[in-house]
Design a protein around this motif. Structure first.
Motif, PDB file in Angstrom:
ATOM      1  N   GLY A   1      22.319   3.852 -10.675  1.00 55.39           N
ATOM      2  CA  GLY A   1      21.269   4.856 -10.607  1.00 55.39           C
ATOM      3  C   GLY A   1      21.088   5.597 -11.913  1.00 55.39           C
ATOM      4  O   GLY A   1      21.303   5.047 -13.009  1.00 55.39           O
ATOM      5  N   THR A   2      20.715   6.857 -11.817  1.00 53.99           N
ATOM      6  CA  THR A   2      20.364   7.653 -13.000  1.00 53.99           C
ATOM      7  C   THR A   2      21.512   8.529 -13.480  1.00 53.99           C
ATOM      8  O   THR A   2      21.298   9.540 -14.141  1.00 53.99           O
ATOM      9  CB  THR A   2      19.155   8.544 -12.666  1.00 53.99           C
ATOM     10  N   VAL A   3      22.731   8.118 -13.149  1.00 55.09           N
ATOM     11  CA  VAL A   3      23.887   8.941 -13.496  1.00 55.09           C
ATOM     12  C   VAL A   3      24.003   9.172 -15.005  1.00 55.09           C
ATOM     13  O   VAL A   3      24.467  10.232 -15.450  1.00 55.09           O
ATOM     14  CB  VAL A   3      25.178   8.290 -12.939  1.00 55.09           C
TER      15      VAL A   3
ATOM     16  N   GLU B   1      19.116  14.986 -19.157  1.00 57.43           N
ATOM     17  CA  GLU B   1      18.441  15.986 -18.333  1.00 57.43           C
ATOM     18  C   GLU B   1      16.937  15.950 -18.560  1.00 57.43           C
ATOM     19  O   GLU B   1      16.150  16.122 -17.625  1.00 57.43           O
ATOM     20  CB  GLU B   1      18.980  17.375 -18.654  1.00 57.43           C
ATOM     21  N   ASP B   2      16.516  15.693 -19.799  1.00 56.94           N
ATOM     22  CA  ASP B   2      15.085  15.612 -20.108  1.00 56.94           C
ATOM     23  C   ASP B   2      14.416  14.472 -19.333  1.00 56.94           C
ATOM     24  O   ASP B   2      13.309  14.626 -18.807  1.00 56.94           O
ATOM     25  CB  ASP B   2      14.876  15.412 -21.612  1.00 56.94           C
ATOM     26  N   LYS B   3      15.100  13.334 -19.279  1.00 59.44           N
ATOM     27  CA  LYS B   3      14.526  12.190 -18.597  1.00 59.44           C
ATOM     28  C   LYS B   3      14.454  12.439 -17.090  1.00 59.44           C
ATOM     29  O   LYS B   3      13.496  12.033 -16.429  1.00 59.44           O
ATOM     30  CB  LYS B   3      15.365  10.935 -18.872  1.00 59.44           C
ATOM     31  N   ARG B   4      15.415  13.141 -16.556  1.00 59.92           N
ATOM     32  CA  ARG B   4      15.381  13.483 -15.132  1.00 59.92           C
ATOM     33  C   ARG B   4      14.194  14.393 -14.819  1.00 59.92           C
ATOM     34  O   ARG B   4      13.584  14.290 -13.755  1.00 59.92           O
ATOM     35  CB  ARG B   4      16.680  14.180 -14.730  1.00 59.92           C
ATOM     36  N   LEU B   5      13.879  15.285 -15.744  1.00 60.75           N
ATOM     37  CA  LEU B   5      12.754  16.193 -15.535  1.00 60.75           C
ATOM     38  C   LEU B   5      11.415  15.456 -15.616  1.00 60.75           C
ATOM     39  O   LEU B   5      10.459  15.820 -14.939  1.00 60.75           O
ATOM     40  CB  LEU B   5      12.796  17.322 -16.574  1.00 60.75           C
ATOM     41  N   VAL B   6      11.362  14.411 -16.454  1.00 60.18           N
ATOM     42  CA  VAL B   6      10.129  13.644 -16.600  1.00 60.18           C
ATOM     43  C   VAL B   6       9.872  12.783 -15.366  1.00 60.18           C
ATOM     44  O   VAL B   6       8.723  12.604 -14.942  1.00 60.18           O
ATOM     45  CB  VAL B   6      10.197  12.755 -17.857  1.00 60.18           C
ATOM     46  N   PHE B   7      10.955  12.264 -14.753  1.00 61.67           N
ATOM     47  CA  PHE B   7      10.845  11.416 -13.566  1.00 61.67           C
ATOM     48  C   PHE B   7      11.664  12.043 -12.436  1.00 61.67           C
ATOM     49  O   PHE B   7      12.725  11.528 -12.048  1.00 61.67           O
ATOM     50  CB  PHE B   7      11.346  10.003 -13.861  1.00 61.67           C
ATOM     51  N   PRO B   8      11.199  13.172 -11.900  1.00 56.85           N
ATOM     52  CA  PRO B   8      12.037  13.962 -10.987  1.00 56.85           C
ATOM     53  C   PRO B   8      12.441  13.232  -9.703  1.00 56.85           C
ATOM     54  O   PRO B   8      13.568  13.387  -9.234  1.00 56.85           O
ATOM     55  CB  PRO B   8      11.155  15.178 -10.668  1.00 56.85           C
TER      56      PRO B   8
END
Length: 404
Positions: A44-46, A50-57
């Motif tokens: 997964g996205t582990v 943090e920036d990438k998580r915000l772009v693809f929430p």
């Protein structure tokens, strides 16, 4: 007026989280196709920033295939994600499970309320394996006699014994909304020692009723994410009730590359990813349903008590719909309360509607901003939503009057 969606027989109305997951995945595929790597599907996205998580929430909730399977296993009450199988097509799971069933069983009990497409698949496999089906005719008992769940189980148990059956293929909730007490029936058949394999159709029970499968008695359960879970994209779920069934299913899947012409790319891909044995020459797989299904199950993940409460709401709303039907034009098709679910059947009293093709009837309802399922002979099905208000009831009544 917004659309009143009561058509879960066809496709559940996508939840916002599932819709967002599809959008985020499409954007990610456009911006960074390198995400098609084993680590992303396994872990997964582990490792995402943090920036990438915000772009693809919505994809931030993707923690890999095993975590997704663990969530599904918990909803079905099985102990391990190893008991869960994922496929692009539920029909392929039905066919594979039927082949496994007929390795163990000589005569499988079914009913005339089984979903016809899946019933045909099981029938084909019985012929291919040289085994038999016993089809118990329970429709008159359910609808004309309005028999209780206990009475229906007695009829099915009698048919099982008298015909020398050793397997069953039954729906937990039929496509017409009849809720069978499969748990009690399978417990009785198991206790008598004659049941060797039980396959359960839970397409209309997963996220509809509190217990989607009659564990611990079901050997294999088939469901999907696109109806009551509201995952939008079809994603077949196969749930093995015992570790030996999971082992036998995977052995059968690995026995030959195409398994006599049967193949499901996502089933093979997900198994290879999780067991770190990816075929470098495998075809490109449609993986989008994994993310929409995961988003939907994360959004609805809750304790058993909450799921049961939601099921009670739908059943109560179904009763509210029945009581609001203009009975001079439509007749609610009644069953015993022990067999009710959150699905309402209505029979038209209009000769014009009875003679109309189902797609014509459905189109007439859509013109009034109401989506329903329609069948031949003027029969319509309404899937009760979890929440309903006076305005929705009034709009539904208006549609029923206008269409009739």
């Amino acid at each position: 007026m917004s659309l009143i969606y009561l058509d879960t027989a066809r496709l559940g109305q996508a939840c916002p989280q599932a819709s967002q997951a599809q959008l985020d995945f499409c954007r990610l595929s456009a911006e960074d196709p390198s995400m098609y790597c084993e680590q992303f599907f396994r872990d997964g996205t582990v490792d995402w920033s943090e920036d990438k998580r915000l772009v693809f929430p919505s994809l931030a909730h993707w923690h890999g295939l095993r975590t997704f399977k663990t969530q599904i296993a918990r909803r079905f009450g099985v102990s391990s994600p190893e008991f869960v199988l994922l496929a692009n097509r539920s029909a392929q799971l039905v066919r594979l499970a039927a082949r496994l069933m007929f390795r163990k069983c000589r005569n499988v009990l079914t009913t005339d309320l089984n979903w016809p497409s899946w019933q045909n698949i099981v029938c084909d496999e019985a012929v291919r394996c040289g085994q038999r089906l016993t089809n118990s005719q329970i429709t008159p008992l359910v609808f004309s006699d309005q028999a209780s769940a206990d009475d229906v189980n007695e009829r099915l148990a009698q048919a099982f014994t008298e015909n020398g059956c050793d397997g069953v293929f039954l729906p937990a909730v039929t496509n017409l909304g009849v809720r069978l007490d499969t748990s009690s029936l399978l417990a009785k058949l198991k206790a008598n020692g004659g049941l060797r394999f039980a396959m359960i159709d839970s397409a209309q029970s997963f996220c509809h009723i509190a217990s989607p499968a009659p564990l611990p008695f079901a050997d294999f359960t088939i469901a999907g994410c696109h109806k009551w879970l509201r995952g939008s994209l079809p994603l077949g779920l196969g749930i093995c009730g015992r570790s030996i069934v999971a082992e036998q299913f995977r052995d059968m899947l690995a026995s030959t590359p195409s398994l006599f012409g049967i193949d499901d790319p996502l089933l093979r891909f997900s198994e290879q990813i999780e067991h770190q044995a990816v075929d470098r020459y495998s075809e490109t797989v449609n993986v989008t349903p994994l993310f929409s299904g995961n988003a939907a199950i994360v959004a609805t993940d809750s304790g058993e008590a909450i799921v049961a409460k939601q099921a009670c709401k739908r059943t109560a709303n179904a009763e509210l719909i029945r009581k609001s039907v203009p009975t001079r034009l439509w007749q609610p098709v009644e069953t015993d309360t022990s067999m009710n679910s959150g699905i309402v059947l209505l029979q038209s009293k209009s000769h014009n509607i009875v003679r109309s093709e189902p797609n014509v009837v459905r189109s007439k309802f859509l013109e009034k901003r109401v989506a329903i399922s329609a069948y031949k002979g003027g029969l319509v099905r309404l899937s009760a939503p979890e929440s309903i208000d006076c305005q929705m009831i009034e709009s539904l009544q208006d549609a029923l009057v206008s269409v009739a």
